[in-house]
Design a protein around this motif. Structure first.
Motif, PDB file in Angstrom:
ATOM      1  N   LYS A  22       0.862  -1.189   0.000  1.00  0.00           N
ATOM      2  CA  LYS A  22       0.000   0.000   0.000  1.00  0.00           C
ATOM      3  C   LYS A  22       0.895   1.233   0.000  1.00  0.00           C
ATOM      4  CE  LYS A  22      -4.058  -1.933   2.187  1.00  0.00           C
ATOM      5  NZ  LYS A  22      -5.060  -1.787   3.227  1.00  0.00           N
ATOM      6  N   CYS A  23       0.294   2.378  -0.336  1.00  0.00           N
ATOM      7  CA  CYS A  23       1.075   3.610  -0.327  1.00  0.00           C
ATOM      8  C   CYS A  23       0.550   4.561   0.742  1.00  0.00           C
ATOM      9  CB  CYS A  23       1.078   4.280  -1.693  1.00  0.00           C
ATOM     10  SG  CYS A  23      -0.446   5.086  -2.166  1.00  0.00           S
ATOM     11  N   ALA A  24       1.433   5.429   1.206  1.00  0.00           N
ATOM     12  CA  ALA A  24       1.057   6.466   2.159  1.00  0.00           C
ATOM     13  C   ALA A  24       0.465   7.638   1.373  1.00  0.00           C
ATOM     14  CB  ALA A  24       2.267   6.924   2.953  1.00  0.00           C
ATOM     15  N   VAL A  25      -0.510   8.321   1.970  1.00  0.00           N
ATOM     16  CA  VAL A  25      -1.192   9.424   1.295  1.00  0.00           C
ATOM     17  C   VAL A  25      -1.230  10.631   2.219  1.00  0.00           C
ATOM     18  CG1 VAL A  25      -3.361  10.199   0.248  1.00  0.00           C
ATOM     19  CG2 VAL A  25      -2.660   7.807   0.031  1.00  0.00           C
ATOM     20  N   THR A  26      -1.001  11.813   1.647  1.00  0.00           N
ATOM     21  CA  THR A  26      -1.150  13.050   2.407  1.00  0.00           C
ATOM     22  C   THR A  26      -1.777  14.113   1.523  1.00  0.00           C
ATOM     23  OG1 THR A  26      -0.035  14.564   3.933  1.00  0.00           O
ATOM     24  CG2 THR A  26       1.088  14.105   1.867  1.00  0.00           C
ATOM     25  N   TYR A  27      -2.252  15.166   2.158  1.00  0.00           N
ATOM     26  CA  TYR A  27      -2.801  16.316   1.449  1.00  0.00           C
ATOM     27  C   TYR A  27      -2.006  17.539   1.874  1.00  0.00           C
ATOM     28  CZ  TYR A  27      -5.963  19.792  -0.403  1.00  0.00           C
ATOM     29  OH  TYR A  27      -6.475  20.840  -1.103  1.00  0.00           O
ATOM     30  N   LEU A  54      -1.796  14.519  -2.410  1.00  0.00           N
ATOM     31  CA  LEU A  54      -2.968  15.214  -2.932  1.00  0.00           C
ATOM     32  C   LEU A  54      -2.732  16.704  -2.740  1.00  0.00           C
ATOM     33  CD1 LEU A  54      -5.673  12.962  -1.262  1.00  0.00           C
ATOM     34  CD2 LEU A  54      -4.817  12.810  -3.601  1.00  0.00           C
ATOM     35  N   MET A  55      -2.917  17.471  -3.793  1.00  0.00           N
ATOM     36  CA  MET A  55      -2.646  18.905  -3.740  1.00  0.00           C
ATOM     37  C   MET A  55      -3.831  19.678  -4.299  1.00  0.00           C
ATOM     38  SD  MET A  55       1.328  18.945  -5.005  1.00  0.00           S
ATOM     39  CE  MET A  55       1.878  20.342  -4.036  1.00  0.00           C
ATOM     40  N   PRO A  56      -4.087  20.873  -3.763  1.00  0.00           N
ATOM     41  CA  PRO A  56      -5.152  21.689  -4.349  1.00  0.00           C
ATOM     42  C   PRO A  56      -4.763  22.110  -5.762  1.00  0.00           C
ATOM     43  CG  PRO A  56      -3.918  22.963  -2.754  1.00  0.00           C
ATOM     44  CD  PRO A  56      -3.410  21.561  -2.664  1.00  0.00           C
ATOM     45  N   HIS A  57      -5.753  22.328  -6.596  1.00  0.00           N
ATOM     46  CA  HIS A  57      -5.470  22.711  -7.984  1.00  0.00           C
ATOM     47  C   HIS A  57      -4.765  24.061  -8.078  1.00  0.00           C
ATOM     48  CE1 HIS A  57      -9.227  24.934  -7.435  1.00  0.00           C
ATOM     49  NE2 HIS A  57      -8.896  25.639  -8.490  1.00  0.00           N
ATOM     50  N   THR A  58      -4.734  24.800  -6.993  1.00  0.00           N
ATOM     51  CA  THR A  58      -4.060  26.101  -6.967  1.00  0.00           C
ATOM     52  C   THR A  58      -2.587  25.991  -6.562  1.00  0.00           C
ATOM     53  OG1 THR A  58      -4.816  26.406  -4.694  1.00  0.00           O
ATOM     54  CG2 THR A  58      -6.190  27.350  -6.454  1.00  0.00           C
ATOM     55  N   ALA A  59      -2.107  24.784  -6.304  1.00  0.00           N
ATOM     56  CA  ALA A  59      -0.700  24.606  -5.903  1.00  0.00           C
ATOM     57  C   ALA A  59       0.219  25.070  -7.029  1.00  0.00           C
ATOM     58  CB  ALA A  59      -0.431  23.154  -5.568  1.00  0.00           C
ATOM     59  N   PRO A  60       1.334  25.680  -6.679  1.00  0.00           N
ATOM     60  CA  PRO A  60       2.273  26.148  -7.705  1.00  0.00           C
ATOM     61  C   PRO A  60       2.799  24.991  -8.561  1.00  0.00           C
ATOM     62  CG  PRO A  60       2.852  27.019  -5.537  1.00  0.00           C
ATOM     63  CD  PRO A  60       1.786  26.000  -5.330  1.00  0.00           C
ATOM     64  N   LYS A  92       6.782  15.367  -8.372  1.00  0.00           N
ATOM     65  CA  LYS A  92       6.627  14.339  -9.402  1.00  0.00           C
ATOM     66  C   LYS A  92       7.964  13.916  -9.999  1.00  0.00           C
ATOM     67  CE  LYS A  92       2.116  15.266 -11.485  1.00  0.00           C
ATOM     68  NZ  LYS A  92       1.481  15.785 -12.706  1.00  0.00           N
ATOM     69  N   VAL A  93       8.722  14.897 -10.434  1.00  0.00           N
ATOM     70  CA  VAL A  93       9.916  14.603 -11.222  1.00  0.00           C
ATOM     71  C   VAL A  93      11.147  14.350 -10.348  1.00  0.00           C
ATOM     72  CG1 VAL A  93      11.462  15.499 -13.001  1.00  0.00           C
ATOM     73  CG2 VAL A  93       9.005  15.886 -13.162  1.00  0.00           C
ATOM     74  N   ARG A  94      11.479  15.282  -9.499  1.00  0.00           N
ATOM     75  CA  ARG A  94      12.709  15.147  -8.709  1.00  0.00           C
ATOM     76  C   ARG A  94      12.599  14.078  -7.646  1.00  0.00           C
ATOM     77  NH1 ARG A  94      14.117  20.893  -6.874  1.00  0.00           N
ATOM     78  NH2 ARG A  94      15.072  19.722  -5.209  1.00  0.00           N
ATOM     79  N   VAL A  95      11.425  13.940  -7.022  1.00  0.00           N
ATOM     80  CA  VAL A  95      11.265  12.955  -5.952  1.00  0.00           C
ATOM     81  C   VAL A  95      10.651  11.658  -6.473  1.00  0.00           C
ATOM     82  CG1 VAL A  95      10.280  12.544  -3.672  1.00  0.00           C
ATOM     83  CG2 VAL A  95      11.062  14.814  -4.265  1.00  0.00           C
ATOM     84  N   GLY A  96       9.784  11.750  -7.481  1.00  0.00           N
ATOM     85  CA  GLY A  96       9.218  10.561  -8.094  1.00  0.00           C
ATOM     86  C   GLY A  96       7.950  10.029  -7.461  1.00  0.00           C
ATOM     87  N   LEU A  97       7.249  10.863  -6.704  1.00  0.00           N
ATOM     88  CA  LEU A  97       5.988  10.437  -6.100  1.00  0.00           C
ATOM     89  C   LEU A  97       4.823  10.860  -6.977  1.00  0.00           C
ATOM     90  CD1 LEU A  97       7.031   9.302  -3.450  1.00  0.00           C
ATOM     91  CD2 LEU A  97       5.542  10.845  -2.259  1.00  0.00           C
ATOM     92  N   ASN A  98       3.725  10.154  -6.850  1.00  0.00           N
ATOM     93  CA  ASN A  98       2.505  10.517  -7.570  1.00  0.00           C
ATOM     94  C   ASN A  98       1.871  11.743  -6.923  1.00  0.00           C
ATOM     95  OD1 ASN A  98       2.592   8.362  -9.405  1.00  0.00           O
ATOM     96  ND2 ASN A  98       1.702   7.002  -7.893  1.00  0.00           N
ATOM     97  N   VAL A  99       1.306  12.603  -7.760  1.00  0.00           N
ATOM     98  CA  VAL A  99       0.605  13.795  -7.301  1.00  0.00           C
ATOM     99  C   VAL A  99      -0.751  13.830  -7.979  1.00  0.00           C
ATOM    100  CG1 VAL A  99       0.594  16.315  -7.248  1.00  0.00           C
ATOM    101  CG2 VAL A  99       2.750  15.083  -6.969  1.00  0.00           C
ATOM    102  N   GLN A 100      -1.771  14.118  -7.208  1.00  0.00           N
ATOM    103  CA  GLN A 100      -3.118  14.274  -7.770  1.00  0.00           C
ATOM    104  C   GLN A 100      -3.648  15.633  -7.358  1.00  0.00           C
ATOM    105  OE1 GLN A 100      -5.850  11.117  -6.901  1.00  0.00           O
ATOM    106  NE2 GLN A 100      -7.587  12.256  -7.655  1.00  0.00           N
ATOM    107  N   SER A 101      -4.120  16.390  -8.332  1.00  0.00           N
ATOM    108  CA  SER A 101      -4.665  17.716  -8.089  1.00  0.00           C
ATOM    109  C   SER A 101      -6.152  17.614  -7.800  1.00  0.00           C
ATOM    110  CB  SER A 101      -4.429  18.595  -9.322  1.00  0.00           C
ATOM    111  OG  SER A 101      -4.986  19.858  -9.141  1.00  0.00           O
ATOM    112  N   LEU A 102      -6.605  18.323  -6.779  1.00  0.00           N
ATOM    113  CA  LEU A 102      -8.020  18.315  -6.399  1.00  0.00           C
ATOM    114  C   LEU A 102      -8.591  19.717  -6.448  1.00  0.00           C
ATOM    115  CD1 LEU A 102      -7.830  16.038  -3.232  1.00  0.00           C
ATOM    116  CD2 LEU A 102      -8.529  15.375  -5.525  1.00  0.00           C
ATOM    117  N   LYS A 103      -9.810  19.829  -6.932  1.00  0.00           N
ATOM    118  CA  LYS A 103     -10.514  21.106  -6.902  1.00  0.00           C
ATOM    119  C   LYS A 103     -11.383  21.161  -5.668  1.00  0.00           C
ATOM    120  CE  LYS A 103     -10.509  22.183 -11.739  1.00  0.00           C
ATOM    121  NZ  LYS A 103     -11.259  22.682 -12.854  1.00  0.00           N
TER     122      LYS A 103
END
Length: 75
Positions: A13-18, A41-47, A55-66
């Motif tokens: 399983k994977c760990a999840v945070t917002y 999980l990041m807000p859609h307003t995240a830089p 995503k790229v330097r660390v290699g973790l999945n990111v999902q944008s939420l509205k």
């Protein structure tokens, strides 16, 4: 990191945070150092640069939420 479940530690399983801030970066960094899977999980307003760094330097999945990402009736 010491309180991760056995399923996260063994990779089933994977760990999840917002977070849109420094916590998300630290979370991603710690998981990658241990070779573990995670999702930020990041807000859609995240830089964009912060999203790309995770995503790229660390290699973790990111999902944008509205907002709102839940219904008030679910509270």
């Amino acid at each position: 990191m010491q309180h991760l479940t056995p399923e996260v530690k063994d990779g089933s399983k994977c760990a999840v945070t917002y977070s849109a801030g420094n916590y998300g970066k630290a979370f991603a960094h710690c998981l990658s150092k241990k070779g573990l899977k995670g999702l930020v999980l990041m807000p859609h307003t995240a830089p964009d640069d912060r999203v790309e760094m995770i995503k790229v330097r660390v290699g973790l999945n990111v999902q944008s939420l509205k907002y709102p990402f839940f219904k008030y009736s679910e509270m």
